[in-house]
Design an enzyme around this catalytic site. Structure first.
Site, PDB file in Angstrom:
ATOM      1  N   GLY A   1      49.327  45.559  43.444  1.00  0.00           N
ATOM      2  CA  GLY A   1      49.537  45.694  44.886  1.00  0.00           C
ATOM      3  C   GLY A   1      50.530  44.684  45.433  1.00  0.00           C
ATOM      4  O   GLY A   1      50.861  44.724  46.617  1.00  0.00           O
ATOM      5  N   HIS A   2      50.959  43.750  44.546  1.00  0.00           N
ATOM      6  CA  HIS A   2      51.933  42.742  44.972  1.00  0.00           C
ATOM      7  C   HIS A   2      53.332  43.037  44.433  1.00  0.00           C
ATOM      8  O   HIS A   2      54.204  42.165  44.455  1.00  0.00           O
ATOM      9  CB  HIS A   2      51.499  41.358  44.491  1.00  0.00           C
ATOM     10  CG  HIS A   2      50.175  40.914  45.008  1.00  0.00           C
ATOM     11  ND1 HIS A   2      49.944  40.718  46.345  1.00  0.00           N
ATOM     12  CD2 HIS A   2      48.998  40.640  44.382  1.00  0.00           C
ATOM     13  CE1 HIS A   2      48.688  40.325  46.523  1.00  0.00           C
ATOM     14  NE2 HIS A   2      48.091  40.282  45.347  1.00  0.00           N
TER      15      HIS A   2
ATOM     16  N   HIS B   1      46.045  38.601  50.797  1.00  0.00           N
ATOM     17  CA  HIS B   1      45.016  39.633  50.687  1.00  0.00           C
ATOM     18  C   HIS B   1      44.274  39.761  52.006  1.00  0.00           C
ATOM     19  O   HIS B   1      43.134  40.202  52.056  1.00  0.00           O
ATOM     20  CB  HIS B   1      44.027  39.292  49.571  1.00  0.00           C
ATOM     21  CG  HIS B   1      44.702  38.885  48.304  1.00  0.00           C
ATOM     22  ND1 HIS B   1      44.979  37.575  48.013  1.00  0.00           N
ATOM     23  CD2 HIS B   1      45.186  39.625  47.286  1.00  0.00           C
ATOM     24  CE1 HIS B   1      45.597  37.531  46.837  1.00  0.00           C
ATOM     25  NE2 HIS B   1      45.740  38.750  46.388  1.00  0.00           N
TER      26      HIS B   1
END
Lengths: 334, 334
Positions: free
Chosen positions: A57-58, A221
């Site tokens: 997700g990064h 996050h």
């Protein structure tokens, strides 16, 4: 929120499959573990292996940074979650060329635990020496006196870049760890969040902010930041970020820095360059030289809106490292 | 929508200022016109000049593609609006090395008018020969029989890449135009829109879609597409896009293609790689070889959500062009 996905349970596996298929000359999966990716190119014997990793997700972090001049392999976690020790160990075995492997990752409890376990297993079961260096660049995440408690955010890019170059220069394990730690000591980041992302599994926003609000120091996050308030102008926001960095690390007239203005996922390049313009004005007024600039999405949080500024203070060694060419699927530097 | 900006009236100027400051070894402004940017590197005498341009808000298109192996200069328009003839002419004068200049741009009325006027001025006032090639890759924007009416979208990247390489190979003006037109003839794109962007001046969304809706064939400035409907799975959406492309251009077993899965601004790389995975499955089943892959944000629409698939069918000449190295601020290929 809308996602171009199939079953959310498979999204990381499908991303990895697409990634490996898109860049077969650069990257391959280790047969024993689909979450263990290594460079497809031949690596020199006796080169220290560089292993990066963290949650998915990064992207481009972390899988995007495997390639010549940066990392030799990556362990891929679930979305915003540390990889388990297994893929870390498989990558370690695969990229060890007799000189040991250095693990580079952000300072998050899950990563610390899993990379630590993998390092122990590499030592006991495989007799591979492992060094570690943690990124703790996020100024907002703990007070200055407790830097070791800080999280790693976009500055991870500079730490990977510096350590990857050091390994390429033929440095031994201790020296690669020393360079990685120096890069981290010399690096500070501050971010601002504007709009949340959502996890594919839940579709729920990662944090809440009002229509005209921003949050200074928000984590990658959705970890709470230092201050919520009305959205300010790009110059005013950039001033805050840069001032917080400069209050935390001594950078003086005549010093050289590398600058990264990093987008979190949905911030247009236009806005990032407007912010860079202000960073340059501030540093130029102080007589600080910008040696190299990076502007774009380097470490993201899915489609989060916002940006961060990172400064790395350079000495001759870090300058040489930052200049070193790189050839990764998601980042190329000549 | 939230923007990291100062006065919206100045956002393009501030972006350009930041861009030039971030990449001084790569790019500089022409003194006569701040919207005219040219490569900072020495260009070979007798090389055909490559000029790209269009509205702002599509970054990395178009300013991001100035550099060795691609364009020599760019004329920068307002957001989603063609540059006026002046910066086009200033770039032309600056990058002409005695072999003429080729203009590459998307097929939009404003661009056609302004690039045409600039070409006339270059001819009459400066005696510089100008060639032109328009991108018309968007399958959704007009029927197959009227390809010349189609808009240019992400396929512009391939056309710039091919023509930039041809100029670097030492081709003359007519041959560079021929290669650019061949690249365009061999290139098809289809896109899907999920969420709108907003213009800094108005803050209003560029189009409207329901919470769970997608729009197939939506244009880069929010131009209406072919069909609105409920959001489908990534595989199903990708099937539609690829099938529409393959219905429009003959690509057969044994043929080679370059693939671009392009994000429109706020679509995570994770989703783009999930889509690429499906493109690869379809082509691989048909025996079509993927010669090179590009996955990421190549031509965007500010923070629009969605993606497009582009295929360029390759022959030996285009294969050589696509392999040619590039060194631009927003795109590097080894």
């Amino acid at each position: 929120m809308k996602k171009l996905m199939n079953d959310s349970k498979n999204i990381v596996e499908e991303m990895v499959e697409g990634y490996v298929k898109a860049h077969p000359k650069h990257i391959k999966q280790v047969p024993e573990n689909g979450r263990a990716l290594v460079t497809a190119k031949e690596t020199r014997e006796e080169k220290v292996g560089i292993l990066v990793g963290g949650g998915s997700g990064h992207e481009p972090g972390f899988m995007g940074y495997v390639g010549a001049g940066m990392a030799d392999g990556v362990a891929v976690g679930n979305i915003f979650a540390s990889p388990s020790p297994d893929p870390i160990l498989e990558v370690t075995k695969n990229i060890d060329k007799g000189a040991g492997v250095v693990y580079l990752y952000g300072n998050y409890a899950g990563d610390v635990m899993n990379f630590g376990m993998a390092a122990e297993m590499a030592d006991l079961e495989e007799d591979i020496e492992v060094g570690m260096a943690l990124a703790t660049d996020d100024v907002a995440s703990a007070p200055k006196a407790e830097k070791e408690k800080r999280r790693g955010i976009a500055g991870e890019f500079f730490i990977f870049k510096a350590a990857g170059a050091a390994a390429d220069f033929g440095y031994d394990l201790n020296d690669v760890v020393r360079v990685a730690n120096k890069a981290n000591e010399n690096t500070r980041s501050m971010g601002v969040g504007l709009t949340p992302c959502s996890l594919p599994q839940t579709g729920e926003p990662s944090f809440e902010l009002g229509e005209d609000e921003m949050e200074i120091g928000l984590g990658h996050h959705g970890e709470p930041g230092l201050e919520k308030g009305p959205l300010e102008s790009a110059d005013s926001v950039t001033d805050r970020l840069v001032n917080d960095i400069l209050a935390d690390i001594e950078i003086n007239k005549g010093d050289k820095v590398a600058v990264l203005v990093n987008g979190l996922g949905s911030t247009p390049r236009m806005e990032l360059y407007v912010m860079f313009r202000r960073v340059e004005q501030i540093l130029s007024e102080m007589g600080i030289e910008i040696y190299r600039s990076y502007v774009g999405d380097y470490i993201t949080s899915l489609e989060m809106g916002g940006a961060s500024v990172t400064l790395m203070k350079l000495d001759d060694e870090l300058e040489q490292a930052i200049d070193h060419p790189v050839d990764c699927p998601m980042f190329v530097q000549k």
